[in-house]
Design a protein around this motif. Structure first.
Motif, short mmCIF file in Angstrom:
data_model
loop_
_atom_site.label_atom_id
_atom_site.label_comp_id
_atom_site.label_asym_id
_atom_site.label_seq_id
_atom_site.Cartn_x
_atom_site.Cartn_y
_atom_site.Cartn_z
N LYS A 73 -9.05 10.46 42.90
CA LYS A 73 -10.05 9.79 42.07
C LYS A 73 -9.44 9.44 40.71
O LYS A 73 -9.58 8.32 40.22
CB LYS A 73 -11.28 10.67 41.88
CG LYS A 73 -12.34 10.02 41.00
CD LYS A 73 -13.46 10.99 40.69
CE LYS A 73 -14.55 10.40 39.85
NZ LYS A 73 -14.14 9.64 38.71
N ILE A 74 -8.76 10.38 40.10
CA ILE A 74 -8.13 10.13 38.80
C ILE A 74 -7.07 9.05 38.92
O ILE A 74 -7.00 8.14 38.09
CB ILE A 74 -7.53 11.43 38.23
CG1 ILE A 74 -8.65 12.42 37.91
CG2 ILE A 74 -6.70 11.14 36.98
CD1 ILE A 74 -8.16 13.81 37.59
N SER A 75 -6.27 9.13 39.96
CA SER A 75 -5.22 8.14 40.17
C SER A 75 -5.81 6.73 40.30
O SER A 75 -5.30 5.77 39.70
CB SER A 75 -4.42 8.50 41.41
OG SER A 75 -3.42 7.55 41.65
N ASN A 76 -6.87 6.60 41.07
CA ASN A 76 -7.52 5.30 41.24
C ASN A 76 -8.14 4.81 39.94
O ASN A 76 -8.09 3.62 39.62
CB ASN A 76 -8.59 5.36 42.33
CG ASN A 76 -7.99 5.48 43.70
OD1 ASN A 76 -6.88 5.05 43.95
ND2 ASN A 76 -8.73 6.10 44.61
N ASP A 77 -8.75 5.72 39.17
CA ASP A 77 -9.36 5.34 37.90
C ASP A 77 -8.33 4.86 36.89
O ASP A 77 -8.61 3.99 36.07
CB ASP A 77 -10.15 6.50 37.31
CG ASP A 77 -11.42 6.83 38.08
OD1 ASP A 77 -11.83 6.00 38.93
OD2 ASP A 77 -12.00 7.90 37.83
N LYS A 132 -10.09 11.62 27.21
CA LYS A 132 -10.99 12.17 26.19
C LYS A 132 -12.43 12.18 26.70
O LYS A 132 -13.16 13.13 26.51
CB LYS A 132 -10.92 11.34 24.91
CG LYS A 132 -9.70 11.57 24.09
CD LYS A 132 -9.72 10.69 22.86
CE LYS A 132 -8.41 10.74 22.12
NZ LYS A 132 -8.39 9.79 20.99
N GLN A 133 -12.83 11.12 27.37
CA GLN A 133 -14.21 11.00 27.84
C GLN A 133 -14.49 11.83 29.08
O GLN A 133 -15.62 12.28 29.29
CB GLN A 133 -14.53 9.53 28.14
CG GLN A 133 -14.58 8.66 26.93
CD GLN A 133 -14.83 7.21 27.27
OE1 GLN A 133 -14.89 6.84 28.45
NE2 GLN A 133 -14.95 6.37 26.26
N ASN A 134 -13.50 12.02 29.93
CA ASN A 134 -13.75 12.61 31.24
C ASN A 134 -13.13 13.98 31.48
O ASN A 134 -13.34 14.54 32.55
CB ASN A 134 -13.26 11.65 32.34
CG ASN A 134 -14.05 10.37 32.34
OD1 ASN A 134 -15.25 10.38 32.51
ND2 ASN A 134 -13.37 9.26 32.12
#
Length: 52
Positions: free
Chosen positions: A24-28, A42-44
């Motif tokens: 998920k992080i990689s895709n984001d 910072k936001q997530n």
């Protein structure tokens, strides 16, 4: 003396869960600039550690 092997069912698969989080992080973050990545983190960062 023999020991009894206990077979238990997994309720939580750590490897699967962390792979999903990593994907998920990689895709984001794919294709984002350094500044955008830092803002995303910072936001997530708290959201990612408490997400179920």
């Amino acid at each position: 003396m023999k020991t009894k092997e206990k077979k238990t069912e997994k309720n939580f698969d750590t490897v699967k869960t962390f792979r999903e989080i990593k994907d998920k992080i990689s895709n984001d973050l794919f294709g984002k600039s350094t500044e955008q990545i830092l803002e995303y983190l910072k936001q997530n960062s708290l959201k990612l550690t408490t997400e179920k």
